[in-house]
Structure formats: C-alpha cells, structure tokens
Motif scaffolding. Structure first.
Motif, mmCIF file in Angstrom:
data_model
loop_
_atom_site.group_PDB
_atom_site.id
_atom_site.type_symbol
_atom_site.label_atom_id
_atom_site.label_comp_id
_atom_site.label_asym_id
_atom_site.label_seq_id
_atom_site.Cartn_x
_atom_site.Cartn_y
_atom_site.Cartn_z
ATOM 1 N N VAL A 146 6.164 5.219 -0.086
ATOM 2 C CA VAL A 146 7.521 4.691 0.064
ATOM 3 C C VAL A 146 7.697 4.046 1.435
ATOM 4 O O VAL A 146 8.262 2.953 1.555
ATOM 5 N N LEU A 147 7.207 4.694 2.483
ATOM 6 C CA LEU A 147 7.313 4.132 3.825
ATOM 7 C C LEU A 147 6.537 2.821 3.940
ATOM 8 O O LEU A 147 6.975 1.871 4.602
ATOM 9 N N THR A 148 5.388 2.763 3.275
ATOM 10 C CA THR A 148 4.610 1.520 3.264
ATOM 11 C C THR A 148 5.376 0.414 2.557
ATOM 12 O O THR A 148 5.392 -0.747 2.996
ATOM 13 N N SER A 149 6.039 0.757 1.461
ATOM 14 C CA SER A 149 6.828 -0.220 0.719
ATOM 15 C C SER A 149 7.968 -0.760 1.582
ATOM 16 O O SER A 149 8.205 -1.979 1.640
ATOM 17 N N TRP A 150 8.655 0.121 2.288
ATOM 18 C CA TRP A 150 9.725 -0.320 3.183
ATOM 19 C C TRP A 150 9.167 -1.200 4.298
ATOM 20 O O TRP A 150 9.793 -2.183 4.703
#
Length: 261
Positions: free
Chosen positions: A197-201
C-alpha cells in the motif's frame, strides 16, 4: 528486531513515467488479452454477470443500486488477480491459461484475502453512504434508474448530484491510490500488505498526472461497461486487468538501475 520490521514495511522504489504511458499500458493490456482471450473473457463474463445480478436485485431500489455498482468497481481490482497472474506468465514465457489463475486463487494468500476484505468493507461503506445520501436528500424516493437520472443527475436544483459525486470521489481516491499497484505487487512479490500500500501511494505521489489520467481512463471504460448493461465489462475487465499489471511493472522498480525515487 524493530528496525528489521520497519525495513520490511518500507515502500519499494518507484519510477517517474511519462503521462502518455497510460496508453501503452492499455495497448499491452489488449495484447495480453489477445494472447489468452478465453481466460480474459471468462473473467469479464463472471464480473459482468455479478454486476448484472446486482442490477437485477436492486432495479426497483436504485438508491441501493447506484452505490452498489460504484462499490463493485472498488472491489474489482482484487477480483482481477487471475489476470495479473496470466500477464506475469506471459512475461515469463510460461503457460498462461487457467492453471496460472488457479495457482493464485488456490493459494488463499492471506495478504490478498486481507486486502480483499478491506476493499469489500470500503465498498460496503460507500453503498451505505450513497444510499443514505440519496434517501435523505431526494424526495420523493428514488426507485428506478429514470428517477435517479431525473431527480439526481438532471435535478433542476443543482448541487446534490455534485455533492454525491464529491463524496464518492473522496472515498474512491484513497482506495485507488492504495490499490493501483498494490494488488499486482502482492501477486508478484512476497511483501507485506502495508509495504504494498505504501508503495502504491508512493507511485501516485511520484506520478500524479499520469495516474490521475489512468484513474480517469479506468473510470470512463468502467462506466461504458456498466452503461451497456454489463456486456461491455466482458472486454473492459480483462483489458484493464492486464493493463494494470503493466502499470505496476512500469512504476515499481524491480532491479538495480533506472530512474527511481
């Protein structure tokens, strides 16, 4: 130990790409679909049938249907995991049939299950929010698609439809940002849900114009699919699913080298 755990949840490096890469993703999505058309058509038909079932069940309660169909689009990325697996198999030169799809679904990967439950919860939240807005804000009650068109979309008193869209956008934007590369990343690599999720953001932050364009393309094609009584989803779902895999491959750095942030 705490330092190790923090490192495991640290976002992966991402690339900055040109905003027109979105059309390359679509072209590659179409190419993958043509390489494995039966798998894609089955995915599209199943999702179209599910959307049709929602429409049939809520046709006389359109205040539910409007939210249910848009909530359905929130959950669609997790239902496309088989398409990501097929695109990965094609890239590797491996068999890209239903065996690749089955390998993902039969694994019952807890990370994907966790993410799917989260998306389902968010989709349900939007259905309830949409229903509350329409039932409380529109009189007499909206019960059919015609009612929704005349009393909400084409209302002589402007403002309510815009508010409905704004609330939906506020709820959908973080879902898109959290999942745009997270789900194919979870399929492809052994990373935690938090890291995905952090990578996506991070990818969204690095490519705001590109991924805003991509969000608009996804929404436009999805609405076209819904607007054809779900039949359009038979093609839209597989092409977008495969294209999302290529978006992930473009945006998330895999090897040393290349522009990264």
């Amino acid at each position: 130990m705490s330092e190790l755990l923090r490192a495991q949840d640290r976002p992966l490096r991402v690339r900055k790409v040109h905003s027109l890469r979105t059309f390359i993703w679509l072209a590659r999505g179409w190419s993958d679909f043509m390489e494995a058309p039966v798998v894609g058509l089955v995915h599209g038909a199943v999702m179209g049938a599910f959307g049709g079932l929602l429409m049939l069940m809520a046709w006389d309660h359109f205040w539910i249907l409007a939210g249910a169909l848009s909530g359905f689009l929130m959950v669609a990325p997790i239902l496309s995991t088989g398409l990501y697996a097929v695109s990965r198999a094609l890239l590797r030169g491996e068999p890209a049939g239903f065996e690749a799809v089955w390998a993902v679904w039969s694994s019952m990967d807890r990370r994907l299950v966790k993410f799917g439950l989260l998306l389902a919860a968010l989709g349900t939240g939007w259905v309830m929010t949409s229903a509350a807005l329409i039932t409380l804000g529109v009189k007499p009650p909206v019960t059919t698609p015609t009612d929704f068109l005349l009393r909400v979309v084409l209302s002589p008193n402007p403002g309510f439809f815009e508010i409905w869209l704004l609330v939906g956008g506020v709820m959908a934007a973080p879902v898109f940002a959290s999942s745009v590369v997270a789900i194919p990343l979870l399929v492809d690599r052994k990373v935690t849900v938090q890291r995905a999720v952090l990578t996506s953001w991070r990818a969204v932050a690095a490519n705001p114009i590109c991924l805003s364009t991509w969000a608009a393309i996804v929404m436009t094609l999805s609405l076209l699919g819904l607007g054809t009584l779900m039949f359009g989803l038979i093609l839209v779902i597989p092409v977008l699913g495969h294209a999302t895999w290529h978006a992930y491959r473009d945006l998330v750095v895999r090897e040393t080298g290349g522009e990264a942030v």
